[in-house]
Design an enzyme around this catalytic site. Structure first.
Site, mmCIF file in Angstrom:
data_model
loop_
_atom_site.group_PDB
_atom_site.id
_atom_site.type_symbol
_atom_site.label_atom_id
_atom_site.label_comp_id
_atom_site.label_asym_id
_atom_site.label_seq_id
_atom_site.Cartn_x
_atom_site.Cartn_y
_atom_site.Cartn_z
ATOM 1 N N GLY A 29 81.330 68.334 21.545
ATOM 2 C CA GLY A 29 82.709 68.108 21.984
ATOM 3 C C GLY A 29 83.672 68.102 20.815
ATOM 4 O O GLY A 29 83.379 68.650 19.752
ATOM 5 N N GLY A 34 86.868 77.109 16.470
ATOM 6 C CA GLY A 34 85.516 77.555 16.106
ATOM 7 C C GLY A 34 84.591 77.558 17.318
ATOM 8 O O GLY A 34 83.829 78.515 17.536
ATOM 9 N N HIS A 35 84.664 76.495 18.136
ATOM 10 C CA HIS A 35 83.832 76.458 19.346
ATOM 11 C C HIS A 35 84.242 77.575 20.313
ATOM 12 O O HIS A 35 83.399 78.195 20.954
ATOM 13 C CB HIS A 35 83.993 75.109 20.054
ATOM 14 N N ASP A 147 76.991 75.440 10.242
ATOM 15 C CA ASP A 147 75.846 74.537 10.084
ATOM 16 C C ASP A 147 74.629 75.403 9.763
ATOM 17 O O ASP A 147 73.718 75.572 10.582
ATOM 18 C CB ASP A 147 75.643 73.738 11.370
HETATM 19 O O1 PAF Z 1 76.167 71.470 15.945
HETATM 20 C C1 PAF Z 1 76.297 70.566 16.789
HETATM 21 O O2 PAF Z 1 77.363 70.349 17.350
HETATM 22 C C2 PAF Z 1 75.104 69.701 17.143
HETATM 23 O O3 PAF Z 1 74.311 69.470 16.028
HETATM 24 C C3 PAF Z 1 74.266 70.272 18.302
HETATM 25 C C4 PAF Z 1 73.646 71.611 17.969
HETATM 26 C C5 PAF Z 1 75.157 70.415 19.544
HETATM 27 C C6 PAF Z 1 73.122 69.301 18.650
HETATM 28 O O4 PAF Z 1 73.604 68.036 18.986
#
Ligand code: PAF
Length: 296
Positions: A29, A34-35, A147
């Protein structure tokens, strides 16, 4: 857009499986551009399910689990304008059964970098990602390259556990001045926001040295460390092989990642760039899909 707030509603996803593929974009959330770029990449491949779950097991003691920004209604409003077929936003008790349950232990790729600074973090990430894969049963899952170690640790889990899901690594989205987008950027005040630019500058410095022909990892790491001087503390400035994340004295030709982590004010920030070093130059590459050496 279907909104599923409990695991026992997951059978509603069955209506989306034909014609496939079903694409999972796992998030915690506090969504940002980016999301949305992960969603767009997913939507080009199939029907997108976004999961929103702040996963307690990936936060260590003293980390920001309680403070982590939560804004489900804001997130849903943002996703309503994106190409999202469903959102899965379960409470903790629908995901975790209590002490004594089975968890996933990350492999060797989790040992250094953020894995060293945040013991147990990747075990928590893999446990929740495995659960989300089991619950949503996606054909494809999209993760952000920002990440980097997380992407590589998940790739190793999917390979080693033979999980029937394909992974996509989506390029990092940056602000116009180079700052990698992150939910944790919300913690920064304007002065800290300016200092946070040292992370992307450190990567640019490391890349420039490689482009100038330098190959000693120590010298490149030291230069990236110097570029991080504006941070309050530095976790690492590292040159690592891809996909194993091994350290070498001298950078061999092939794929590698430059990775940095530093604390600026209340935020622990990370950034990275994946590169291929060859005789004819240095080019930016994708993070996933590189052939693993034996034992990785
Ligand atoms: O990158 C993230 O937001 C979190 O590490 C993930 C992959 C949703 C796991 O909780």
């Amino acid at each position: 857009m279907i909104v599923l707030r409990h695991a026992d509603e997951l059978n509603r996803l069955d209506a989306l499986r034909q014609p496939g593929p079903l694409v999972l974009v796992p998030t915690m959330g506090a969504l940002h551009e980016g999301h949305l770029s992960l969603v767009r990449q997913g939507a080009a491949l199939g029907k997108v399910v976004v999961s929103i779950f702040v996963n307690p097991t990936q936060f260590g003691p003293g980390e920001d689990f309680a403070a982590y920004p939560r804004d489900l209604e804001g997130d849903l409003a943002m996703l309503d304008h994106a190409q999202v077929a469903a959102v899965f936003a379960p409470p903790v008790e629908d995901v975790y059964g209590g002490p004594g349950e089975v968890t996933v232990r990350a492999g060797r790729r989790a040992e250094g970098l953020c894995g060293a600074a945040r013991p147990g973090h990747f075990d928590g990430v893999l446990t929740v990602v495995a659960k989300l894969f089991g619950m949503v049963r996606p054909d494809i899952a999209v993760f952000g390259s920002k990440d980097a170690q997380q992407c590589l640790v998940i790739e190793q889990m999917v390979r080693d556990l033979r999980l029937p899901v394909s992974l996509i690594d989506a390029p990092t989205v940056r602000e116009p001045d180079g700052l990698a987008m992150s939910s944790r950027n919300r913690y920064l005040d304007p002065e800290q926001r300016t200092r946070a630019l040292c992370l992307s500058r450190a990567l640019a410095r490391g890349r420039a040295l490689l482009e100038s022909g330098r190959r000693e990892s120590g010298a490149i790491e030291a230069a990236m460390g110097e570029a991080l001087a504006a941070a309050d503390s530095i976790d690492y400035a590292a040159v690592r092989s891809l996909p194993a994340l091994g350290a070498t004295e001298s950078v061999p030709d092939g794929p590698l990642v430059l990775a940095v982590a530093a604390r600026v004010g209340p935020a622990r920030l990370i950034d990275n760039v994946a590169l291929r070093v060859e005789l004819r130059g240095v080019t930016e590459i994708r993070l996933l899909g590189h052939r693993a050496p034996a034992g990785d």
